[in-house]
Design an enzyme around this catalytic site. Structure first.
Site, PDB file in Angstrom:
ATOM      1  CD  GLU A 186      -3.091   0.748   2.239  1.00 38.83           C
ATOM      2  OE1 GLU A 186      -4.275   0.615   1.923  1.00 38.83           O
ATOM      3  OE2 GLU A 186      -2.697   0.686   3.420  1.00 38.83           O
ATOM      4  CD  GLN A 236       7.355   8.841   9.991  1.00 38.09           C
ATOM      5  OE1 GLN A 236       7.408   7.764  10.559  1.00 38.09           O
ATOM      6  NE2 GLN A 236       8.270   9.777  10.147  1.00 38.09           N
ATOM      7  CE  LYS A 237       0.488   2.252   4.206  1.00 38.75           C
ATOM      8  NZ  LYS A 237      -0.911   2.647   3.983  1.00 38.75           N
ATOM      9  CB  VAL A 238       5.074   1.912   9.555  1.00 35.52           C
ATOM     10  CG1 VAL A 238       5.094   1.047  10.806  1.00 35.52           C
ATOM     11  CG2 VAL A 238       4.840   1.063   8.326  1.00 35.52           C
TER      12      VAL A 238
END
Length: 346
Positions: free
Chosen positions: A146, A340-342
């Protein structure tokens, strides 16, 4: 990030019907994990998650309590990571939900739970993650990488994976979910125009409230999160019951209310809430298969399905709305500020 704002988010929203079809074709992993759980006969279930995955876990809470008749609790990871709590989890099923599988506190909760006697199952999009290694069993939501910061396809794939697991535990054959890929494609296509109208209606909104009951409460929470993180809207979510016990006092003609209203007991109860909110002059947008029966200024219909899988469809136009509002407000949802993505929490 893509040079064209929202490209990644739109692409991943559009991928969801194919992802559902792929998950439905991967029944073996659900059957295998379900067989182990059924053999262990847990007396209680615990769910651990963060962010969007926490909303997916709330959906699983309703599924487990209603379909399996098991009591369920949502963990507070800090009791493990900050306070060192180690309760006896003998005969407990611990489901940890994380698309990245990289959150240290969720890994710690899973490791502690396993050491304390729980049957641990990781539900993740990353099969080689620390979380998958920490759990006794793991399920792959099979959503693929993703790129967008805001979770879309990983969220809906997690919902479907949780439904397929819980349905398998009770001995079901996923019959109610077989048509989901086609229903999802229809939802995305049919919602395009109503969503665009909603974008124009709410592009200058300063605050929004989302509400739902039953299975759809998870959609209400996830929708508020998507609106906040992509459009920087002040968005809050409430169950219909909670909304009427205090927060309704802050709702007026300047408030946009997104109400999840699908066929079933939860939707029927939500319509009663909407009627009360309508009397306060709020601008209401009804989303769901029973939207046409709801007093609202705007409606986004969703094809009718069994109530327990409706949230998998309801979230699709909500994602489209979040994308459209962000773009209309001059924001790139693929690159929201400060996110942020994580997210690694401790």
């Amino acid at each position: 990030m893509s040079a064209t704002p929202g490209t990644h988010m739109k692409h991943e929203i559009d991928q969801q019907p194919a992802i559902f079809a792929d998950l439905l074709a991967a029944q073996e992993q659900f059957a295998e994990v379900a067989a182990v759980i059924a053999e262990r006969r847990p007396r209680f279930a615990l769910l651990a998650a963060r962010g969007s995955s926490d909303h997916a876990a709330l959906y699983a809470k309703y599924l487990i309590e209603v379909l399996l008749q098991l009591p369920v609790g949502l963990t507070s990871p800090s009791t493990t990571t900050l306070y060192g709590a180690r309760p006896d989890l003998t005969d407990v099923l611990l489901l940890t939900v994380s698309q990245s599988g990289g959150s240290p506190d969720l890994v710690a909760v899973t490791e502690s739970g396993r050491a304390s006697g729980a049957l641990t199952v990781a539900v993740t999009n990353t099969t080689d993650s620390p979380l998958a290694s920490a759990a006794e069993l793991s399920l792959n939501i099979r959503a693929g990488a993703e790129q967008a910061v805001a979770a879309t396809k990983t969220y809906s794939a997690t919902l479907l994976a949780l439904y397929l697991l819980i349905d398998a535990i009770r001995g079901g054959g996923a019959a109610l979910a077989r048509t989901l890929p086609d229903l999802a494609a229809t939802t995305l296509a049919d919602a395009a125009d109503p969503v665009e109208e909603a974008v124009q209606r709410y592009r200058f909104a300063g605050r929004m409230v989302t509400t739902g009951r039953g299975y759809s409460l998870a959609t209400a929470h996830e929708t508020a999160l998507k609106l906040a993180e992509t459009s920087y809207l002040s968005a809050r979510s409430y169950s219909g019951a909670d909304l009427l016990h205090g927060p309704v006092a802050a709702i007026d003609a300047e408030t946009a209310v997104l109400a999840l209203c699908s066929a079933g007991l939860g939707g029927e109860s939500t319509r009663e809430v909407v009627e009360a909110v309508h009397q306060r002059g709020a601008d209401i947008c009804a989303i769901g298969s029973a939207a046409s029966k709801t007093p609202a200024a705007h409606r986004i219909p969703v094809p009718e399905s069994a109530e327990e899988i409706a949230p998998i469809l309801e979230i699709l136009p909500a994602q489209q709305l979040a994308l459209g509002l962000a773009l209309a407000r001059g924001i790139d949802p693929d690159n929201p500020r400060g996110l942020q993505k994580v997210t690694k929490t401790t």
